[in-house]
Design an enzyme around this catalytic site. Structure first.
Site, PDB file in Angstrom:
ATOM      1  N   LYS A 118       0.814  -1.220   0.000  1.00  0.00           N
ATOM      2  CA  LYS A 118       0.000   0.000   0.000  1.00  0.00           C
ATOM      3  C   LYS A 118       0.846   1.269   0.000  1.00  0.00           C
ATOM      4  O   LYS A 118       0.452   2.264  -0.589  1.00  0.00           O
ATOM      5  CB  LYS A 118      -0.962   0.013   1.196  1.00  0.00           C
ATOM      6  CG  LYS A 118      -2.103  -0.986   1.024  1.00  0.00           C
ATOM      7  CD  LYS A 118      -3.284  -0.650   1.896  1.00  0.00           C
ATOM      8  CE  LYS A 118      -4.467  -1.532   1.514  1.00  0.00           C
ATOM      9  NZ  LYS A 118      -5.648  -1.308   2.319  1.00  0.00           N
ATOM     10  N   LYS A 201      -4.719  -9.362  -5.893  1.00  0.00           N
ATOM     11  CA  LYS A 201      -6.009  -9.680  -5.274  1.00  0.00           C
ATOM     12  C   LYS A 201      -7.058  -8.631  -5.637  1.00  0.00           C
ATOM     13  O   LYS A 201      -6.728  -7.477  -5.877  1.00  0.00           O
ATOM     14  CB  LYS A 201      -5.864  -9.827  -3.757  1.00  0.00           C
ATOM     15  CG  LYS A 201      -6.022  -8.558  -2.965  1.00  0.00           C
ATOM     16  CD  LYS A 201      -6.177  -8.872  -1.489  1.00  0.00           C
ATOM     17  CE  LYS A 201      -6.444  -7.591  -0.718  1.00  0.00           C
ATOM     18  NZ  LYS A 201      -7.827  -7.115  -0.823  1.00  0.00           N
ATOM     19  N   LYS A 204     -11.271  -3.365  -2.939  1.00  0.00           N
ATOM     20  CA  LYS A 204     -12.206  -2.265  -3.159  1.00  0.00           C
ATOM     21  C   LYS A 204     -11.472  -0.982  -3.496  1.00  0.00           C
ATOM     22  O   LYS A 204     -12.039  -0.080  -4.093  1.00  0.00           O
ATOM     23  CB  LYS A 204     -13.173  -2.100  -1.989  1.00  0.00           C
ATOM     24  CG  LYS A 204     -12.593  -1.945  -0.620  1.00  0.00           C
ATOM     25  CD  LYS A 204     -13.723  -1.728   0.403  1.00  0.00           C
ATOM     26  CE  LYS A 204     -13.768  -2.796   1.468  1.00  0.00           C
ATOM     27  NZ  LYS A 204     -12.624  -2.738   2.404  1.00  0.00           N
TER      28      LYS A 204
HETATM   29  P1  ATP Z   1      -8.760  -2.184   0.706  1.00  0.00           P
HETATM   30  O1  ATP Z   1      -8.351  -2.290  -0.732  1.00  0.00           O
HETATM   31  O2  ATP Z   1      -9.296  -0.831   1.086  1.00  0.00           O
HETATM   32  O3  ATP Z   1      -7.732  -2.727   1.665  1.00  0.00           O
HETATM   33  P2  ATP Z   1     -10.112  -4.720   0.745  1.00  0.00           P
HETATM   34  O4  ATP Z   1     -10.979  -5.095  -0.403  1.00  0.00           O
HETATM   35  O5  ATP Z   1      -8.778  -5.338   0.871  1.00  0.00           O
HETATM   36  O6  ATP Z   1     -10.035  -3.125   0.792  1.00  0.00           O
HETATM   37  P3  ATP Z   1     -10.541  -4.943   3.604  1.00  0.00           P
HETATM   38  O7  ATP Z   1     -11.558  -4.110   4.301  1.00  0.00           O
HETATM   39  O8  ATP Z   1      -9.108  -4.552   3.720  1.00  0.00           O
HETATM   40  O9  ATP Z   1     -10.966  -5.019   2.050  1.00  0.00           O
HETATM   41  O10 ATP Z   1     -10.699  -6.445   4.078  1.00  0.00           O
HETATM   42  C1  ATP Z   1     -11.922  -6.954   4.621  1.00  0.00           C
HETATM   43  C2  ATP Z   1     -11.903  -8.464   4.618  1.00  0.00           C
HETATM   44  O11 ATP Z   1     -12.033  -8.951   3.276  1.00  0.00           O
HETATM   45  C3  ATP Z   1     -10.629  -9.087   5.168  1.00  0.00           C
HETATM   46  O12 ATP Z   1     -10.977 -10.228   5.936  1.00  0.00           O
HETATM   47  C4  ATP Z   1      -9.868  -9.501   3.949  1.00  0.00           C
HETATM   48  O13 ATP Z   1      -8.997 -10.599   4.188  1.00  0.00           O
HETATM   49  C5  ATP Z   1     -11.009  -9.907   3.028  1.00  0.00           C
HETATM   50  N1  ATP Z   1     -10.616  -9.758   1.622  1.00  0.00           N
HETATM   51  C6  ATP Z   1     -10.229  -8.605   1.012  1.00  0.00           C
HETATM   52  N2  ATP Z   1      -9.964  -8.837  -0.268  1.00  0.00           N
HETATM   53  C7  ATP Z   1     -10.153 -10.165  -0.486  1.00  0.00           C
HETATM   54  C8  ATP Z   1     -10.034 -11.018  -1.626  1.00  0.00           C
HETATM   55  N3  ATP Z   1      -9.651 -10.522  -2.789  1.00  0.00           N
HETATM   56  N4  ATP Z   1     -10.330 -12.328  -1.470  1.00  0.00           N
HETATM   57  C9  ATP Z   1     -10.722 -12.831  -0.277  1.00  0.00           C
HETATM   58  N5  ATP Z   1     -10.859 -12.089   0.833  1.00  0.00           N
HETATM   59  C10 ATP Z   1     -10.578 -10.765   0.732  1.00  0.00           C
HETATM   60 MG    MG Z   2      -7.435  -4.721   2.464  1.00  0.00          MG
END
Ligand code: ATP
Ligand code: MG
Length: 342
Positions: A118, A201, A204
């Site tokens: 990040k 991965k 969002k």
């Molecule tokens: P950001 O990009 O803002 O970090 P994010 O999509 O990674 O957002 P988080 O809020 O950081 O979302 O993570 C919330 C939950 O979703 C965590 O348990 C994380 O492990 C899970 N998660 C995030 N992305 C994935 C993915 N691509 N596949 C499976 N689980 C995910």
């Molecule tokens: Mg995340």
């Protein structure tokens, strides 16, 4: 020292840093719902203090927090059965986070791959909060003495750090106070990949909206994103070995399996030999069938903001009943004078 028996308790959180993705749903939220029930006390959190480690527009943050709350409920979290709240309203998270900043070592934090990903090439300009993020995450979990933490694969390293922090705190003070938490990383889609790049991965915060499926996407958007998802030219294999070195194919099959509550083997037994031209519409139909009811319910809940705020306030109150005595005890162990917890 006797082994303390900790109440089985689940904690997990999601950042209100934008819409919810299919990755968040399959890797986290769907499994939060599965863990709700007789075996565990379940605590789920909108981690707004984590979200602001990267810039969030204030109005968007408020909107995203409420929308995430609606998402939790629409996906099946019952705010009576589980404790559902936003992190900033339970000050004990940040208070224990400070103690853990003094337990965690710089070297541990510098190894965190999320920090490296990040902050990118511009570490000097990243916030101090982004660097300290995993220590606050350890506090989120340990302020409830949570024993089980369901997350996606990307959070595995942070959970190992949480264990290291708990062990070091217990050793430093000669106590058996914080549990050594178990990560729960299970299912066919613990790491949903970007639809544009099978080595990244789905997130969002990815700048490309085509890289992800949002829970709020309509049927047309979902079908279009899956149709355009990167794949290879070969047909689908009939067994798991055939997915080796085919990250994009593996990703779509994993998503199908997780959405349909099947194993990857079961899916391949059905679709092995099909071309992507045939498989992609099947996947799109399945995704729409599973996600559309959730997004419809989310918009219905979002129409009553006062009710969402009431649910969050009640959740924070219940969370504090568990967190406040644990913080108080931590302060006593550390040697801080006074009986207040704020
Ligand atoms: P950001 O990009 O803002 O970090 P994010 O999509 O990674 O957002 P988080 O809020 O950081 O979302 O993570 C919330 C939950 O979703 C965590 O348990 C994380 O492990 C899970 N998660 C995030 N992305 C994935 C993915 N691509 N596949 C499976 N689980 C995910
Ligand atoms: Mg995340």
């Amino acid at each position: 020292m006797t082994e303390t028996q900790f109440t089985p308790r689940v904690f997990s959180g999601i950042q209100p840093s934008g819409g919810l993705t299919l990755g968040n749903y399959l890797g986290a939220m769907k499994r939060f719902v599965d863990m709700q029930g007789a075996d565990f006390e379940t605590i789920y959190c909108m981690v707004d203090l984590h979200a602001i480690t990267t810039w969030q527009d204030p109005a968007a943050l408020s909107h995203n927090t409420r929308e995430l709350c609606a998402g939790f409920i629409a996906a099946g979290i019952d705010p009576e059965q589980s404790i559902l709240f936003n992190q900033s309203q339970v000050p004990e998270h940040a208070q224990l986070g400070w103690i853990f900043n003094c337990v965690a070592r710089m070297g541990w934090m510098q190894r965190m791959t999320q920090w490296k990903d990040k902050a990118g090439k511009n570490q000097q300009n990243a916030s101090l909060g982004l660097f300290a993020y995993p220590s606050l995450m350890a506090a989120d979990i340990l302020i409830y003495h949570a024993t089980h933490v369901p997350v996606g694969e990307d959070q595995k390293q942070h959970l190992e750090l949480t264990r290291d922090i708990a062990i070091k705190f217990n050793n430093d003070f000669g106590v058996d106070f914080f549990p050594v938490t178990e990560p729960v990383i299970e299912g066919a889609a613990t790491r949903v990949m970007s639809l544009r790049d099978g080595s990244k991965k789905m997130s969002k915060s990815d700048p490309s909206d085509m890289s992800r499926i949002n829970l709020t996407d309509d049927a047309d958007a979902i079908a279009k994103k899956i149709r355009k998802a990167k794949t290879d030219p070969d047909a689908l294999p009939s067994d798991v070995d055939g997915l080796e070195d085919r990250p994009e194919a593996r990703n779509l099959v994993n998503i199908y399996a997780a959405l349909n509550d099947q194993s990857v083997e079961q899916v391949l037994a059905e679709v092995g030999g099909k071309q992507f031209g045939d498989f992609k519409p099947m996947l799109a139909d399945l995704a729409v069938a599973k996600l559309a009811p959730i997004s419809t319910e989310m918009s219905r809940l979002m129409a009553d903001q006062a009710e969402i705020d009431r649910i969050l306030a009640r959740g924070a109150e219940r969370a504090r009943e568990i967190a406040a005595p644990i913080l108080q005890k931590t302060y006593e162990i550390v040697g801080m004078v006074g009986s207040g917890t704020r």
